[in-house]
Design a protein around this motif. Structure first.
Motif, PDB file in Angstrom:
ATOM      1  N   ASN A 248       0.829  -1.210   0.000  1.00 47.37           N
ATOM      2  CA  ASN A 248       0.000   0.000   0.000  1.00 47.37           C
ATOM      3  C   ASN A 248       0.864   1.262   0.000  1.00 47.37           C
ATOM      4  N   ALA A 249       1.994   1.199   0.708  1.00 45.32           N
ATOM      5  CA  ALA A 249       2.917   2.333   0.719  1.00 45.32           C
ATOM      6  C   ALA A 249       3.564   2.524  -0.652  1.00 45.32           C
ATOM      7  N   TYR A 250       3.928   1.416  -1.296  1.00 43.49           N
ATOM      8  CA  TYR A 250       4.490   1.476  -2.661  1.00 43.49           C
ATOM      9  C   TYR A 250       3.462   2.098  -3.606  1.00 43.49           C
ATOM     10  N   PHE A 251       2.213   1.680  -3.462  1.00 43.55           N
ATOM     11  CA  PHE A 251       1.109   2.199  -4.275  1.00 43.55           C
ATOM     12  C   PHE A 251       0.998   3.715  -4.126  1.00 43.55           C
TER      13      PHE A 251
ATOM     14  N   VAL B 205       5.652  -1.199 -13.075  1.00 46.32           N
ATOM     15  CA  VAL B 205       4.804  -1.107 -11.876  1.00 46.32           C
ATOM     16  C   VAL B 205       4.107  -2.441 -11.622  1.00 46.32           C
ATOM     17  N   ILE B 206       3.532  -3.026 -12.674  1.00 43.96           N
ATOM     18  CA  ILE B 206       2.850  -4.319 -12.544  1.00 43.96           C
ATOM     19  C   ILE B 206       3.820  -5.379 -12.049  1.00 43.96           C
ATOM     20  N   PHE B 207       5.035  -5.395 -12.629  1.00 44.65           N
ATOM     21  CA  PHE B 207       6.020  -6.396 -12.228  1.00 44.65           C
ATOM     22  C   PHE B 207       6.412  -6.227 -10.766  1.00 44.65           C
ATOM     23  N   ALA B 208       6.548  -4.967 -10.323  1.00 48.45           N
ATOM     24  CA  ALA B 208       6.927  -4.727  -8.927  1.00 48.45           C
ATOM     25  C   ALA B 208       5.844  -5.254  -7.981  1.00 48.45           C
ATOM     26  N   PHE B 209       4.577  -4.934  -8.282  1.00 45.50           N
ATOM     27  CA  PHE B 209       3.466  -5.482  -7.487  1.00 45.50           C
ATOM     28  C   PHE B 209       3.494  -7.008  -7.513  1.00 45.50           C
ATOM     29  N   LEU B 210       3.694  -7.561  -8.712  1.00 45.79           N
ATOM     30  CA  LEU B 210       3.683  -9.015  -8.922  1.00 45.79           C
ATOM     31  C   LEU B 210       4.764  -9.692  -8.101  1.00 45.79           C
ATOM     32  N   PHE B 211       5.977  -9.144  -8.176  1.00 49.82           N
ATOM     33  CA  PHE B 211       7.116  -9.748  -7.495  1.00 49.82           C
ATOM     34  C   PHE B 211       6.929  -9.740  -5.980  1.00 49.82           C
ATOM     35  N   VAL B 212       6.653  -8.570  -5.430  1.00 46.13           N
ATOM     36  CA  VAL B 212       6.559  -8.447  -3.972  1.00 46.13           C
ATOM     37  C   VAL B 212       5.417  -9.302  -3.431  1.00 46.13           C
ATOM     38  N   ASP B 213       4.260  -9.254  -4.107  1.00 50.36           N
ATOM     39  CA  ASP B 213       3.111 -10.026  -3.644  1.00 50.36           C
ATOM     40  C   ASP B 213       3.384 -11.521  -3.722  1.00 50.36           C
ATOM     41  N   MET B 214       3.968 -11.990  -4.832  1.00 46.02           N
ATOM     42  CA  MET B 214       4.218 -13.414  -5.003  1.00 46.02           C
ATOM     43  C   MET B 214       5.103 -13.976  -3.897  1.00 46.02           C
TER      44      MET B 214
ATOM     45  N   ALA C 257      -3.233   3.188 -10.941  1.00 45.07           N
ATOM     46  CA  ALA C 257      -2.474   2.306 -10.051  1.00 45.07           C
ATOM     47  C   ALA C 257      -3.329   1.111  -9.605  1.00 45.07           C
ATOM     48  N   LEU C 258      -4.613   1.363  -9.345  1.00 47.84           N
ATOM     49  CA  LEU C 258      -5.535   0.269  -9.010  1.00 47.84           C
ATOM     50  C   LEU C 258      -5.656  -0.715 -10.175  1.00 47.84           C
ATOM     51  N   THR C 259      -5.610  -0.187 -11.386  1.00 46.45           N
ATOM     52  CA  THR C 259      -5.678  -1.036 -12.571  1.00 46.45           C
ATOM     53  C   THR C 259      -4.455  -1.954 -12.640  1.00 46.45           C
ATOM     54  N   ALA C 260      -3.301  -1.436 -12.230  1.00 40.19           N
ATOM     55  CA  ALA C 260      -2.085  -2.260 -12.188  1.00 40.19           C
ATOM     56  C   ALA C 260      -2.259  -3.409 -11.203  1.00 40.19           C
ATOM     57  N   VAL C 261      -2.881  -3.130 -10.065  1.00 33.73           N
ATOM     58  CA  VAL C 261      -3.147  -4.178  -9.072  1.00 33.73           C
ATOM     59  C   VAL C 261      -4.112  -5.209  -9.656  1.00 33.73           C
ATOM     60  N   PHE C 262      -5.126  -4.728 -10.369  1.00 34.76           N
ATOM     61  CA  PHE C 262      -6.112  -5.626 -10.995  1.00 34.76           C
ATOM     62  C   PHE C 262      -5.433  -6.550 -12.012  1.00 34.76           C
ATOM     63  N   VAL C 263      -4.591  -5.982 -12.864  1.00 34.55           N
ATOM     64  CA  VAL C 263      -3.883  -6.782 -13.881  1.00 34.55           C
ATOM     65  C   VAL C 263      -2.964  -7.799 -13.208  1.00 34.55           C
TER      66      VAL C 263
ATOM     67  N   VAL D 114       4.134   4.863  -6.739  1.00 35.95           N
ATOM     68  CA  VAL D 114       3.408   4.839  -8.009  1.00 35.95           C
ATOM     69  C   VAL D 114       2.610   6.126  -8.224  1.00 35.95           C
ATOM     70  N   VAL D 115       1.866   6.555  -7.199  1.00 34.36           N
ATOM     71  CA  VAL D 115       1.012   7.744  -7.360  1.00 34.36           C
ATOM     72  C   VAL D 115       1.804   9.043  -7.175  1.00 34.36           C
ATOM     73  N   LEU D 116       2.406   9.208  -6.010  1.00 36.21           N
ATOM     74  CA  LEU D 116       3.121  10.468  -5.735  1.00 36.21           C
ATOM     75  C   LEU D 116       4.446  10.561  -6.479  1.00 36.21           C
ATOM     76  N   GLY D 117       5.197   9.448  -6.531  1.00 36.15           N
ATOM     77  CA  GLY D 117       6.523   9.463  -7.146  1.00 36.15           C
ATOM     78  C   GLY D 117       6.491   9.428  -8.660  1.00 36.15           C
ATOM     79  N   MET D 118       5.711   8.500  -9.233  1.00 38.21           N
ATOM     80  CA  MET D 118       5.700   8.324 -10.690  1.00 38.21           C
ATOM     81  C   MET D 118       4.607   9.139 -11.368  1.00 38.21           C
ATOM     82  N   GLY D 119       3.699   9.691 -10.570  1.00 39.44           N
ATOM     83  CA  GLY D 119       2.703  10.602 -11.121  1.00 39.44           C
ATOM     84  C   GLY D 119       1.457   9.958 -11.702  1.00 39.44           C
ATOM     85  N   TYR D 120       1.257   8.663 -11.479  1.00 36.75           N
ATOM     86  CA  TYR D 120       0.047   8.011 -11.972  1.00 36.75           C
ATOM     87  C   TYR D 120      -1.148   8.396 -11.102  1.00 36.75           C
ATOM     88  N   GLU D 121      -2.326   8.472 -11.708  1.00 39.63           N
ATOM     89  CA  GLU D 121      -3.538   8.646 -10.924  1.00 39.63           C
ATOM     90  C   GLU D 121      -3.827   7.351 -10.177  1.00 39.63           C
TER      91      GLU D 121
END
Length: 460
Positions: A82-85, A272-281, A100-106, A89-96
């Protein structure tokens, strides 16, 4: 009906034990209901809506674990992810936040595919037995460290971390705090550890849960006596439940289904997707290994029966959580507290899930449980998981050294996945360089994982 659903007798347990374990697990992870909304609010998300999404995602994910795998593991939006998100992703990389939620969904969809095709199960089975024991030990130190920090017993200082002192706390946090806010809570947490330890030694049923409740009650007494003075500006709130706003459930509509697929094919989005994927896995695999090892759920080959159901529950929960409006939903390491209480089946998870559902209506009660009251539980559970160190073969240095690296990495780098990464890399490298590969019969998948982990450090 419960016997038929959860096979209680086959698992040498009963309804009372399972329910008590489920309550204990919930009590140790209820903090996510307060912490997750506050973190995601930084990303611009509605705090009340995220609270509801967090409770519902936890409810759904934990029920899936109960019925797909019959394991006493609970799920909720993961800390760190959640902190990475929010911050990266949002504050650092500038995504809405919708993107970012879509990245989690994918990521969740990819996980469902990997779970159904046995890829995640194969990774779990490829990790050697000694390294699995080390993961359990590392998680024990990690959650104990989290508990010490949550209670402010350990604070940042000139030596990175140090024992609490009011002056040190003020210096590290840049705030003016004193004995009547942070100081008394540290003392209460230490007393809570002692109380929980006594209850454990006396083998009192529900010792960890009682430890949480007694510590919380002592805090309430201190507040009523004027020893503890709430200071919301510093993050120290009243310990009595606040029912001033009634029992209404915050609307989820501001975050429900707000996925945004525009611009998802950029290179940055894939990273971003890969980072979520890696850490979660690897957080999930690490948690399953650690908690299952402690509960003696692994078979003689170190495999976890019904693991496909557990991994599928985690994957579906992540996907559902993204649609509901929260970050990656994952298996929580705090499940170890319920396992320690004797939880062995999905009935423990069902109990925890029901409490997440009730939390929607009784949020003032659950949100009033302070971190200093749950910290002793995490510290004592850390001890329980640490005892798995006796299952590591220290007579073989080529086995023991990677285990040591894995154990040390988790609390020092504040990440379960980093511990697994470094454990796998060092295990393969040391055995390869010392000519012990044939003797150890290291699987091809371990080599693949080691290479992927190395590439991760180079490019991410």
């Amino acid at each position: 009906m419960l016997e038929k659903l959860f096979k209680l007798k086959d698992n040498n347990t009963d309804v009372r034990t399972e329910v008590l374990a489920g309550i204990t697990t919930f009590m140790t992870m209820a903090y996510i209901l307060a912490v997750n909304p506050s973190i995601l609010a930084v990303a611009g998300m509605d705090q009340g809506a995220v609270f509801t999404a967090t409770a519902l995602a936890s409810l759904i994910g934990t029920l899936l674990m109960a019925f797909l795998a019959n394991y006493p593991f609970a799920l909720a939006p993961g800390m760190g992810l959640n902190a990475y998100f929010a911050y990266t992703v949002v504050l650092g990389m500038g995504y809405e936040w919708q993107v970012a939620l879509t990245a989690v969904f994918v990521e969740g969809i990819i996980f469902i595919i990997l779970s159904l095709t046995n890829v995640r199960e194969a990774i779990f089975n490829a990790i050697p037995l000694n390294l699995k024991a080390a993961v359990s030990v590392g998680i024990g130190l990690f959650i104990a460290f989290i508990g010490l920090q949550n209670a402010n017993i350990v604070i940042s200082g000139a030596t990175l971390v140090e024992l609490f002192s009011v002056d040190g706390y003020n210096l590290a946090n840049g705030v003016e705090a004193g004995f009547n806010d942070v100081g008394i809570t540290v003392l209460l947490a230490v007393i809570g550890v002692a109380i929980t330890g006594i209850l454990v030694i006396k083998n009192i049923k529900g010792n960890i849960l009682w430890g949480i409740l007694i510590t919380w009650i002592l805090g309430i007494i201190c507040q009523l006596a004027g020893l503890y003075v709430p200071n919301p500006e510093l993050g120290f709130y009243g310990l009595l439940p606040d029912f001033s706003n009634g029992l209404s459930v915050p609307s989820i509509m501001p975050v429900l289904g707000k996925l945004q697929f525009g611009g998802i094919f950029s290179l940055n989005f894939i990273v971003v997707i890969f980072a979520f994927l890696f850490v979660d896995m690897f957080d999930t695999i690490g948690t399953l290994i650690g908690v299952a090892s402690k509960a003696d759920m692994l078979d003689k080959e170190g495999k976890l029966p019904r693991i496909k159901g557990a991994l599928l529950a985690d994957a579906v929960a992540t996907t559902a959580g993204a649609v509901l409006g929260t970050t990656t939903t994952t298996t929580f390491v705090e499940s170890a507290s319920g396992v320690t209480e004797g939880g062995k089946t999905g009935l423990t998870s069902v109990t925890t899930a029901i409490l997440f559902g009730l939390a929607l209506f009784l949020s003032p009660i659950f949100l009033a449980i302070p971190s200093f009251a749950t910290a002793p539980a995490l510290i004592v559970v850390g001890f329980y998981m640490l005892t798995n160190v006796v299952n590591i073969d220290f007579s073989d240095i080529s086995e023991a050294l990677p285990c040591y690296i894995c154990i040390a990495a988790m609390p020092f780098f504040y990440s379960i996945s980093e511990g697994i990464s470094m454990g796998v890399i060092s295990y393969v490298a040391l055995n390869l360089l010392t000519g012990k590969v044939k003797e150890k019969k290291i699987s091809i998948l371990m080599y693949v994982l080691a290479v992927l982990f190395i590439l991760k450090y180079i490019f991410l």
